[in-house]
Structure formats: C-alpha cells, structure tokens
Design a protein around this motif. Structure first.
Motif, mmCIF file in Angstrom:
data_model
loop_
_atom_site.group_PDB
_atom_site.id
_atom_site.type_symbol
_atom_site.label_atom_id
_atom_site.label_comp_id
_atom_site.label_asym_id
_atom_site.label_seq_id
_atom_site.Cartn_x
_atom_site.Cartn_y
_atom_site.Cartn_z
ATOM 1 N N ALA A 149 -9.046 -17.039 31.851
ATOM 2 C CA ALA A 149 -9.752 -18.259 31.472
ATOM 3 C C ALA A 149 -10.200 -19.033 32.711
ATOM 4 O O ALA A 149 -11.328 -19.543 32.768
ATOM 5 C CB ALA A 149 -8.850 -19.129 30.598
ATOM 6 N N PHE A 150 -9.334 -19.112 33.715
ATOM 7 C CA PHE A 150 -9.713 -19.811 34.943
ATOM 8 C C PHE A 150 -10.851 -19.080 35.659
ATOM 9 O O PHE A 150 -11.766 -19.718 36.191
ATOM 10 C CB PHE A 150 -8.503 -19.947 35.865
ATOM 11 C CG PHE A 150 -8.783 -20.697 37.128
ATOM 12 C CD1 PHE A 150 -9.090 -22.045 37.104
ATOM 13 C CD2 PHE A 150 -8.752 -20.054 38.358
ATOM 14 C CE1 PHE A 150 -9.361 -22.746 38.269
ATOM 15 C CE2 PHE A 150 -9.018 -20.733 39.528
ATOM 16 C CZ PHE A 150 -9.321 -22.086 39.486
ATOM 17 N N PHE A 152 -13.213 -17.220 34.238
ATOM 18 C CA PHE A 152 -14.448 -17.493 33.502
ATOM 19 C C PHE A 152 -14.976 -18.887 33.835
ATOM 20 O O PHE A 152 -16.182 -19.083 34.002
ATOM 21 C CB PHE A 152 -14.197 -17.375 31.992
ATOM 22 C CG PHE A 152 -14.322 -15.985 31.464
ATOM 23 C CD1 PHE A 152 -15.538 -15.307 31.520
ATOM 24 C CD2 PHE A 152 -13.233 -15.339 30.908
ATOM 25 C CE1 PHE A 152 -15.657 -14.018 31.027
ATOM 26 C CE2 PHE A 152 -13.342 -14.049 30.421
ATOM 27 C CZ PHE A 152 -14.553 -13.393 30.477
ATOM 28 N N TYR A 153 -14.055 -19.843 33.927
ATOM 29 C CA TYR A 153 -14.485 -21.216 34.238
ATOM 30 C C TYR A 153 -15.136 -21.281 35.616
ATOM 31 O O TYR A 153 -16.197 -21.906 35.784
ATOM 32 C CB TYR A 153 -13.279 -22.150 34.169
ATOM 33 C CG TYR A 153 -13.559 -23.524 34.739
ATOM 34 C CD1 TYR A 153 -14.292 -24.464 34.012
ATOM 35 C CD2 TYR A 153 -13.119 -23.875 36.020
ATOM 36 C CE1 TYR A 153 -14.573 -25.718 34.543
ATOM 37 C CE2 TYR A 153 -13.391 -25.117 36.541
ATOM 38 C CZ TYR A 153 -14.119 -26.029 35.804
ATOM 39 O OH TYR A 153 -14.399 -27.275 36.333
ATOM 40 N N VAL A 154 -14.527 -20.636 36.605
ATOM 41 C CA VAL A 154 -15.077 -20.665 37.962
ATOM 42 C C VAL A 154 -16.458 -20.020 37.992
ATOM 43 O O VAL A 154 -17.411 -20.554 38.586
ATOM 44 C CB VAL A 154 -14.124 -19.955 38.940
ATOM 45 C CG1 VAL A 154 -14.784 -19.785 40.309
ATOM 46 C CG2 VAL A 154 -12.830 -20.747 39.092
ATOM 47 N N ALA A 157 -18.976 -22.203 35.849
ATOM 48 C CA ALA A 157 -19.179 -23.508 36.470
ATOM 49 C C ALA A 157 -20.022 -23.372 37.727
ATOM 50 O O ALA A 157 -20.871 -24.234 38.011
ATOM 51 C CB ALA A 157 -17.839 -24.153 36.790
ATOM 52 N N GLY A 179 -14.710 -15.795 40.849
ATOM 53 C CA GLY A 179 -14.328 -15.948 39.450
ATOM 54 C C GLY A 179 -14.269 -14.619 38.725
ATOM 55 O O GLY A 179 -13.395 -14.394 37.873
ATOM 56 N N TRP A 183 -11.223 -13.117 36.424
ATOM 57 C CA TRP A 183 -11.222 -12.791 34.998
ATOM 58 C C TRP A 183 -11.077 -11.297 34.750
ATOM 59 O O TRP A 183 -10.507 -10.889 33.726
ATOM 60 C CB TRP A 183 -12.420 -13.382 34.261
ATOM 61 C CG TRP A 183 -13.801 -12.938 34.578
ATOM 62 C CD1 TRP A 183 -14.729 -13.607 35.294
ATOM 63 C CD2 TRP A 183 -14.452 -11.728 34.126
ATOM 64 N NE1 TRP A 183 -15.906 -12.909 35.347
ATOM 65 C CE2 TRP A 183 -15.763 -11.757 34.617
ATOM 66 C CE3 TRP A 183 -14.051 -10.652 33.350
ATOM 67 C CZ2 TRP A 183 -16.670 -10.722 34.380
ATOM 68 C CZ3 TRP A 183 -14.957 -9.623 33.087
ATOM 69 C CH2 TRP A 183 -16.243 -9.674 33.613
#
Length: 214
Positions: A149-150, A152-154, A157, A179, A183
C-alpha cells in the motif's frame, strides 16, 4: 535435488512400506521436526526480513540510478560524468541483487517441494492441526499489505503531484521506481502468504468429527 543446508527428503514409499514399528515411529518424529523446521525457514519472520533486505539493497541500487538520472538532466559535462559513474554503481548493486533474489526463489521452491513431500508421509489430522494455523500467513499478509500500500501511494503520488517546471523527469522516474520496488515486494509477500495458506488448508484437513452413539 535439494540445497545442502536443507533437510533431506523423506524415504520413498516402497522403503517406508518395509519399515518396522520402531523405524516408523522415528520417521514420524522426523516428519514433525522437519515440517516445523521447513515452515520456520519458509514463512518465519526471518524469511520476511530477508525479502525486505533484498528489496532494500535493490532500492539502494535504484537510488544510485536515480542520482544518475538527475545528473543527466543538468546537461553539464561534469554532471554527465558523475551520472555515468552513479549509473555504473547502481547497476553494480542491482544486478548482483537480482541474482541473489533468483537464488532465494530457487531455495523457496526447494523448501516447498520438501514441505509437500514430508506432508504426505503418514499424515495425522489431529497432530497436524498446527500446520493449518493461519498465524504466520496472516502476519506475512498484513506486513506485506502495508508495504504494498505504501509503495502504491509513493508511485501514484509522485505521478499525480508532478508539475511542469517544478518537478523533473528524473525525480518522477526515481520516485515511481522506488514505489514500484515497494509494491512489488509487498505483492510477492502477499502471494507467498496466500499460496502457503491455501496449500496448508488442502494438505492438512481437520479431523472428522467424532461420532457419538446413543
């Protein structure tokens, strides 16, 4: 063939059929011990840390490549030279890490083959109940899900927050690549946790309920 540091495979079925009572009891004890050892090596916390360590070293190599991309964008002769050096250093880190990861994958396959082989040796549904426990699979799934999840966010974003003139292509490529490493690592852990749990549920069904007469 198995890796030399792994337990040996079980005796073939024709050999097991000729064992006497004492040898059968010893084989059952070996089965429990080896299954516990293989599950610890395959799905223990140390194995998850090893996966993260491989990803961390690969991310270090990607950071060097990212520094090279940023150097190339300045189009200064000295920066281009520095960028070439960073790119070579990054490749020197990432390529051996790829071989390291391939070795880990082969070792995981060898452990899975041994797990399946020993699981088929004189199964005991009551004694094998601990193998159906989802504890370690759940631990892997939760930890790997957080990493994925982190990552994907990086990645998203970095792409969504990029602004022409303020953000360079090198910065966006570096963050998306970083990122992606996260992931992909998380998805690998999730896949391993799910595959192990599905196998354990099929290979070790619960004992049938006791039938009580009236």
């Amino acid at each position: 063939m198995t890796h030399p540091d792994l337990p040996p495979p079980p005796p073939p079925a024709p050999v097991r059929a000729q064992l006497d009572g004492a040898s059968v009891r010893a084989l059952r004890a070996d089965r429990v011990r080896i299954l516990r050892e293989l599950e610890r090596r395959s799905l223990g916390p140390g194995r998850l840390l090893l996966l993260w360590a491989v990803a961390a070293v690969f991310a270090i190599g990607w950071s060097l490549v990212g520094a090279a991309l940023l150097s190339f964008e300045t189009r200064d002769p000295f920066s281009v030279v520095y960028g070439a050096v960073f790119a070579l250093l990054g490749a020197g880190v990432m390529i051996p890490t790829g071989f390291w990861f391939a070795w880990c994958v082969r070792r995981d396959r060898a452990m899975r083959r041994l797990l399946r082989a020993w699981a088929e040796v004189d199964p005991d549904p009551a004694a094998d109940a601990w193998l159906r426990s989802p504890g370690m699979s759940l631990f892997w799934a939760l930890a790997s899900g957080a990493v994925a999840a982190f990552g994907f966010y990086v990645s998203f974003a970095a792409a969504a927050s990029a602004r022409p003139g303020d953000t360079t292509y090198g910065e966006v490529a570096y963050l998306i690549g970083f990122g992606t490493i996260l992931w992909v690592t998380g998805l690998l852990g999730l896949g391993k946790a799910g595959a192990h749990h599905r196998w354990a549920v099929r290979a070790f069904p619960p004992p049938p309920p006791a039938v009580t007469g009236r």
